[in-house]
Write an enzyme that holds these catalytic residues in place. Structure first.
Site, mmCIF file in Angstrom:
data_model
loop_
_atom_site.group_PDB
_atom_site.id
_atom_site.type_symbol
_atom_site.label_atom_id
_atom_site.label_comp_id
_atom_site.label_asym_id
_atom_site.label_seq_id
_atom_site.Cartn_x
_atom_site.Cartn_y
_atom_site.Cartn_z
ATOM 1 N N ARG A 23 35.632 74.895 135.324
ATOM 2 C CA ARG A 23 35.216 76.268 134.966
ATOM 3 C C ARG A 23 33.717 76.441 135.241
ATOM 4 O O ARG A 23 33.019 75.491 135.551
ATOM 5 C CB ARG A 23 35.488 76.519 133.473
ATOM 6 C CG ARG A 23 36.953 76.486 133.105
ATOM 7 C CD ARG A 23 37.202 76.705 131.610
ATOM 8 N NE ARG A 23 36.971 75.515 130.808
ATOM 9 C CZ ARG A 23 35.964 75.360 129.942
ATOM 10 N NH1 ARG A 23 35.108 76.329 129.737
ATOM 11 N NH2 ARG A 23 35.813 74.233 129.271
ATOM 12 N N ASP B 286 37.301 62.252 131.395
ATOM 13 C CA ASP B 286 36.297 62.614 130.396
ATOM 14 C C ASP B 286 35.047 61.825 130.789
ATOM 15 O O ASP B 286 35.067 60.580 130.776
ATOM 16 C CB ASP B 286 36.810 62.198 129.012
ATOM 17 C CG ASP B 286 35.764 62.388 127.922
ATOM 18 O OD1 ASP B 286 34.580 62.618 128.238
ATOM 19 O OD2 ASP B 286 36.141 62.274 126.737
ATOM 20 N N LYS C 114 19.546 67.463 127.051
ATOM 21 C CA LYS C 114 19.079 68.052 128.300
ATOM 22 C C LYS C 114 17.709 67.490 128.692
ATOM 23 O O LYS C 114 17.439 67.251 129.868
ATOM 24 C CB LYS C 114 19.057 69.580 128.178
ATOM 25 C CG LYS C 114 20.464 70.170 128.068
ATOM 26 C CD LYS C 114 21.278 69.885 129.323
ATOM 27 C CE LYS C 114 22.733 70.279 129.238
ATOM 28 N NZ LYS C 114 23.473 70.059 130.479
ATOM 29 N N ILE D 192 23.160 81.791 131.439
ATOM 30 C CA ILE D 192 24.169 82.070 132.464
ATOM 31 C C ILE D 192 25.488 82.454 131.765
ATOM 32 O O ILE D 192 25.898 81.792 130.804
ATOM 33 C CB ILE D 192 24.406 80.820 133.357
ATOM 34 C CG1 ILE D 192 23.075 80.178 133.802
ATOM 35 C CG2 ILE D 192 25.296 81.171 134.548
ATOM 36 C CD1 ILE D 192 22.173 81.055 134.643
ATOM 37 N N ASN E 61 27.395 67.999 136.314
ATOM 38 C CA ASN E 61 27.366 69.336 135.720
ATOM 39 C C ASN E 61 28.051 69.403 134.360
ATOM 40 O O ASN E 61 27.705 70.251 133.536
ATOM 41 C CB ASN E 61 28.045 70.319 136.696
ATOM 42 C CG ASN E 61 28.415 71.618 136.033
ATOM 43 O OD1 ASN E 61 27.571 72.487 135.815
ATOM 44 N ND2 ASN E 61 29.703 71.773 135.673
ATOM 45 N N TYR F 160 22.034 69.474 121.375
ATOM 46 C CA TYR F 160 22.180 69.765 122.812
ATOM 47 C C TYR F 160 20.848 69.646 123.557
ATOM 48 O O TYR F 160 20.776 69.033 124.629
ATOM 49 C CB TYR F 160 22.745 71.176 122.931
ATOM 50 C CG TYR F 160 22.833 71.767 124.311
ATOM 51 C CD1 TYR F 160 23.953 71.545 125.113
ATOM 52 C CD2 TYR F 160 21.832 72.601 124.809
ATOM 53 C CE1 TYR F 160 24.058 72.130 126.371
ATOM 54 C CE2 TYR F 160 21.931 73.190 126.058
ATOM 55 C CZ TYR F 160 23.044 72.944 126.841
ATOM 56 O OH TYR F 160 23.145 73.531 128.084
ATOM 57 N N SER G 23 16.729 74.362 128.172
ATOM 58 C CA SER G 23 16.685 73.712 126.852
ATOM 59 C C SER G 23 16.090 72.306 126.906
ATOM 60 O O SER G 23 15.880 71.688 125.867
ATOM 61 C CB SER G 23 18.084 73.644 126.247
ATOM 62 O OG SER G 23 18.635 74.926 126.142
ATOM 63 N N GLN H 136 20.879 74.445 118.581
ATOM 64 C CA GLN H 136 21.159 73.562 119.721
ATOM 65 C C GLN H 136 20.330 72.274 119.620
ATOM 66 O O GLN H 136 19.930 71.716 120.633
ATOM 67 C CB GLN H 136 20.796 74.279 121.030
ATOM 68 C CG GLN H 136 21.653 75.494 121.336
ATOM 69 C CD GLN H 136 21.126 76.255 122.548
ATOM 70 O OE1 GLN H 136 20.114 76.944 122.445
ATOM 71 N NE2 GLN H 136 21.778 76.125 123.675
ATOM 72 N N GLY I 248 32.868 68.325 135.779
ATOM 73 C CA GLY I 248 33.059 69.530 134.964
ATOM 74 C C GLY I 248 33.220 70.778 135.813
ATOM 75 O O GLY I 248 32.676 71.830 135.475
ATOM 76 N N ASN J 247 28.637 79.975 126.404
ATOM 77 C CA ASN J 247 27.867 80.920 125.602
ATOM 78 C C ASN J 247 28.730 81.926 124.845
ATOM 79 O O ASN J 247 28.189 82.754 124.100
ATOM 80 C CB ASN J 247 26.931 81.732 126.514
ATOM 81 C CG ASN J 247 25.780 80.902 127.014
ATOM 82 O OD1 ASN J 247 25.190 80.145 126.254
ATOM 83 N ND2 ASN J 247 25.466 81.029 128.285
#
Ligand code: NAD
Ligand code: RM4
Length: 266
Positions: A27, A76, A173, A202, A103, A169, A158, A166, A24, A207
């Site tokens: 970016r 992917d 994590k 970040i 990442n 998500y 998180s 989230q 990843g 975000n």
């Protein structure tokens, strides 16, 4: 013909550029991490998902401008066949990695009652299954090479706290942090340490949608004692530190990098 002695093999090995994969890294934090390793002259495999070649090319340019070598590899991370093909490409070009940085991640913010199975599964597959697949695909060759190494996975603050939008998500994590603990036991005997880095807030694309809410940004500004949200380079620097020889005894750890946001409760 004489065979090289162990000392001269070690001397050549010490001057060899380190070989790093950052998943990843088209970016955000991944891109900054790739550039950081580029600055030490490393060979950096820049992983990107389908559709993000142009971003990956920009990352590759940053790596090379910084003094490293870049290899762009599409996959992917949730797709086992694509991950297998990525490992074959990197191993054919450069051989085993020295440092693997997991990442790649997504966080499509959503209310709990709006999370359907498709969204739940996609977040699990990219964030958690991806770390499993990539780590399994690359560490066997690292073990066989016998040179030791590092697995550094980008978890999150998180993993320790919840988020109302989230729910899907945060669970991934916590899973990544847990995976690093078990793999620290599996791979530690081979000199390969496994740790998790837990960024706070970040400023990256992940975000963007959440931070259009200025109240959220104001809240973060007041909550973070160092007085700012983090930049990708803040996390890239910590990942790089963890890749250094001085970190060899840190294994199975979770390292929070949040400017003090979590401890600022009162
Ligand atoms: P970002 O959106 O800028 O970057 C995400 C990266 O993951 C992109 O380069 C994207 O191309 C890549 N990616 C997405 N899906 C992929 C897939 N299926 N296969 C391969 N690559 C894929 O966001 P970021 O903040 O740089 O996120 C990087 C990591 O940091 C993520 O794991 C994220 O969860 C974690 N993180 C970010 C923050 C933050 O506040 N930004 C905080 C804690 C943890
Ligand atoms: C992180 C953390 C950040 C959030 C991103 C998307 O893990 O929770 O604060 O904004 O995810």
């Amino acid at each position: 013909m004489s065979t090289p002695d162990a000392a001269s093999v070690a001397a050549v090995e010490a001057t060899r550029p380190r070989q790093v994969l950052v998943t990843g890294s088209a970016r955000g934090i991944g891109r900054a991490t790739a550039a950081r390793f580029g600055a030490e002259g490393a060979r950096v495999a820049v992983n990107y998902p389908p559709g993000e070649l142009s971003y990956a090319q920009e990352t590759g340019q940053l790596v090379e401008d910084a003094g490293g070598a870049a290899l762009l590899v599409e996959a992917d991370v949730a797709d086992p066949d694509a991950v297998r093909a990525m490992a074959e490409t990197v191993h054919a070009e450069w051989g085993p990695l020295d440092v693997l940085v997991n990442n790649a991640g997504i966080c499509p913010f959503a209310d709990f009652f709006d999370i359907d199975l498709e969204l739940w599964d996609r977040v699990q597959h990219v964030n958690l299954r991806g770390v499993f697949l990539v780590t399994q695909a690359f560490t066997k060759a690292m073990v066989d090479a016998g040179r030791g190494g590092r697995v550094i996975s980008v978890s999150s603050i998180s993993a320790w706290v919840g988020g109302s939008r989230q729910v899907h998500y945060c669970a991934t994590k916590a899973g990544i942090s847990s995976l690093m603990k078990s793999l620290a036991i599996v791979l530690g005997p081979h000199g390969i340490t496994c740790n998790a880095v837990l960024p706070g807030a970040i400023a990256t694309d992940i975000n963007r949608a959440d931070w259009t809410n200025t109240a959220k940004l104001d809240y973060l500004g007041g909550r973070i004692p160092v007085g700012r949200v983090g930049e990708p380079a803040d996390i890239a620097g910590m990942i790089w530190l963890l890749s250094q020889p001085e970190s060899a005894y840190m294994n199975g750890a979770e390292i929070l990098v949040d400017g003090g946001m979590l401890v600022n409760l009162q």
